[in-house]
Design an enzyme around this catalytic site. Structure first.
Site, short mmCIF file in Angstrom:
data_model
loop_
_atom_site.label_atom_id
_atom_site.label_comp_id
_atom_site.label_asym_id
_atom_site.label_seq_id
_atom_site.Cartn_x
_atom_site.Cartn_y
_atom_site.Cartn_z
N LYS A 36 64.75 21.44 76.95
CA LYS A 36 65.85 21.12 77.86
C LYS A 36 65.61 19.79 78.57
O LYS A 36 64.47 19.45 78.89
CB LYS A 36 66.01 22.25 78.89
CG LYS A 36 67.17 21.98 79.83
CD LYS A 36 67.63 23.16 80.61
CE LYS A 36 68.72 22.75 81.60
NZ LYS A 36 69.91 22.14 80.97
N ASN A 73 79.47 25.55 80.30
CA ASN A 73 78.30 25.61 81.18
C ASN A 73 78.29 24.42 82.13
O ASN A 73 78.76 23.33 81.80
CB ASN A 73 77.00 25.69 80.37
CG ASN A 73 76.39 24.32 80.11
OD1 ASN A 73 75.71 23.76 80.98
ND2 ASN A 73 76.68 23.77 78.94
N CYS A 88 75.63 13.96 79.34
CA CYS A 88 75.87 15.23 80.02
C CYS A 88 77.14 15.13 80.85
O CYS A 88 77.26 14.23 81.69
CB CYS A 88 74.70 15.60 80.93
SG CYS A 88 75.01 17.16 81.79
N LYS A 145 71.47 10.77 72.36
CA LYS A 145 72.45 11.87 72.26
C LYS A 145 73.77 11.41 72.85
O LYS A 145 73.85 11.07 74.04
CB LYS A 145 71.93 13.12 72.98
CG LYS A 145 72.88 14.30 72.79
CD LYS A 145 72.18 15.59 73.11
CE LYS A 145 73.10 16.78 72.90
NZ LYS A 145 72.43 18.03 73.20
N ASN A 147 77.15 16.05 72.25
CA ASN A 147 76.93 16.89 73.43
C ASN A 147 78.21 17.71 73.68
O ASN A 147 79.19 17.59 72.95
CB ASN A 147 76.62 15.99 74.64
CG ASN A 147 75.70 16.68 75.63
OD1 ASN A 147 75.85 17.88 75.89
ND2 ASN A 147 74.75 15.95 76.18
N GLY A 180 79.89 25.54 71.45
CA GLY A 180 80.17 26.66 70.56
C GLY A 180 81.34 26.37 69.63
O GLY A 180 81.74 25.22 69.42
C1 LIG Z 1 73.73 26.33 78.53
C2 LIG Z 1 73.63 24.98 77.88
C3 LIG Z 1 72.75 24.05 78.40
C4 LIG Z 1 72.65 22.78 77.82
N1 LIG Z 1 71.77 21.88 78.33
C5 LIG Z 1 71.61 20.68 77.72
C6 LIG Z 1 70.64 19.77 78.18
O1 LIG Z 1 69.86 20.03 79.10
N2 LIG Z 1 70.55 18.56 77.55
C7 LIG Z 1 71.36 18.22 76.50
O2 LIG Z 1 71.23 17.11 75.95
N3 LIG Z 1 72.28 19.09 76.02
C8 LIG Z 1 72.42 20.30 76.61
N4 LIG Z 1 73.34 21.18 76.12
C9 LIG Z 1 74.19 20.79 74.97
C10 LIG Z 1 73.63 21.29 73.65
O3 LIG Z 1 72.35 20.76 73.39
C11 LIG Z 1 74.58 20.93 72.48
O4 LIG Z 1 74.65 19.53 72.34
C12 LIG Z 1 75.98 21.47 72.68
O5 LIG Z 1 75.97 22.72 73.31
C13 LIG Z 1 76.74 21.58 71.35
O6 LIG Z 1 76.06 22.42 70.44
P1 LIG Z 1 76.39 24.01 70.29
O7 LIG Z 1 77.88 24.13 70.14
O8 LIG Z 1 75.62 24.45 69.10
O9 LIG Z 1 75.93 24.65 71.55
C14 LIG Z 1 73.46 22.46 76.69
C15 LIG Z 1 74.33 23.41 76.17
C16 LIG Z 1 74.43 24.67 76.74
C17 LIG Z 1 75.37 25.67 76.13
#
Ligand SMILES: Cc1cc2nc3c(=O)[nH]c(=O)nc-3n(C[C@H](O)[C@H](O)[C@H](O)COP(=O)(O)O)c2cc1C
Length: 312
Positions: free
Chosen positions: A52, A77, A139, A171, A198, A223
């Protein structure tokens, strides 16, 4: 009954300068700071684990509620990058994660170019122990702050400021007019590759209280609803920059969705939200990729990359 395969596809990939045992990478913020999930998923069974995002300082993050279901099967989130800070992570978490044999990517964030540089400098002290730094430039949950990845010049400056012995991945967000120009800027700054994408800014409303569902107001959408956007972003960047390593991330929860990401041009596939629904999702997706390769007589997963046949 599980069918035994006659041969195993080679799942290894070359992500820029980094060799991964398979293309599945746990996405930042969804796999903890270290070995929290190690009893459920052996971190060493994945291509890499992304920690994270960490700042050069400790940070409390946003008020609760921090996560909620989103319309359409997604997640919203607003964790707000809570974390102990890079130095505390190196001291308290890295040894245990390292002991699992994981390939470790460390995500960093900051409010200024100097913050990123400072986090990267701390990480140089453990250069032989981590495989990559991922600069989170995108972010959407830092109210009042610009998303750095919406500016090509800031993206380039931050990546350049993080330069050192450890490869840097930038990213990025899809919330831009021209993602290819930001991707180029990251590479010009010295990035070894890109993580796309992201979360996207979103909002869920509690109609009874007439308030946002999340404590911070809005949040980041992840998601299933993100999957098509992520695929398109990966395809557009890979088409423009075919030699650049890409971790395609967004809404992947099955082996065939991971394969789609590779066909679109990703070198590796990030898995985030799927882990919240099923803590073993990363492993099952990896197994799904292997099964798909086997069933389609694809001997090495590397052969899939960017082979999507785009209409002329
Ligand atoms: C609860 C949560 C916390 C996240 N925290 C971070 C983070 O700290 N740093 C970051 O670069 N991306 C963060 N993300 C983004 C994910 O790394 C990812 O890029 C994004 O959720 C899309 O992928 P997914 O659809 O498979 O979740 C977070 C996502 C979620 C759901």
């Amino acid at each position: 009954m599980k069918r035994k395969r006659r041969w195993q596809p080679d799942l290894s990939v070359q992500l820029g300068p980094i060799s991964l045992r398979n293309p599945i990478v746990a996405a930042s913020g969804t796999f903890g700071y270290g070995s929290e999930l190690a009893t459920i998923v052996a971190p060493s069974a994945l291509g890499a684990v992304t920690v994270k995002s960490l700042a050069p300082f400790a940070h409390d993050g946003n008020p609760p509620l921090r996560t909620t279901e989103a319309t359409g099967g997604g997640m919203l989130n607003s964790v707000g990058l809570a974390g102990p800070g890079v130095d505390a992570w190196i001291r308290d978490e890295l040894p245990e994660l390292e002991a699992t044999g994981a390939t470790i990517f460390v995500s960093i964030w900051g409010r200024t170019v100097e913050d990123y540089a400072s986090a990267a400098v701390s990480l140089q002290s453990v250069a032989g122990r981590i495989a990559a730094i991922e600069a989170n430039l995108s972010c959407p949950n830092l109210g009042g702050h610009e998303m750095f990845a919406q500016s090509p010049s800031l993206t380039e400056a931050i990546v350049a400021a993080c330069a050192g012995a450890i490869p840097i991945f930038a990213k990025l967000t899809a919330q831009v007019t021209d993602v290819v120009s930001v991707a180029r800027a990251a590479i010009d700054g010295g990035a070894a590759g890109l993580t796309l994408i992201n979360t996207l800014p979103g909002l869920m409303v509690n109609v009874e209280s007439r308030t946002p569902a999340l404590g911070a107001g809005g949040g980041g959408l992840s998601g299933s609803p993100l999957h098509t956007v992520a695929l398109r972003t990966v395809r557009d960047v890979a088409n423009a920059l075919p030699d650049v390593a890409i971790i395609g991330t967004g809404g992947v929860s099955t082996g065939s969705q991971a394969v789609a990401m590779l066909l679109a041009g990703a070198t590796a596939v990030g898995v985030g939200t799927a882990t919240f629904a099923n803590p073993r999702a990363t492993l099952e997706i990896c197994e799904g990729v292997a099964r798909w390769c086997h069933d389609h007589d694809v001997r090495t997963v590397r052969a899939l990359r960017g082979t999507l046949q785009w209409p002329k």
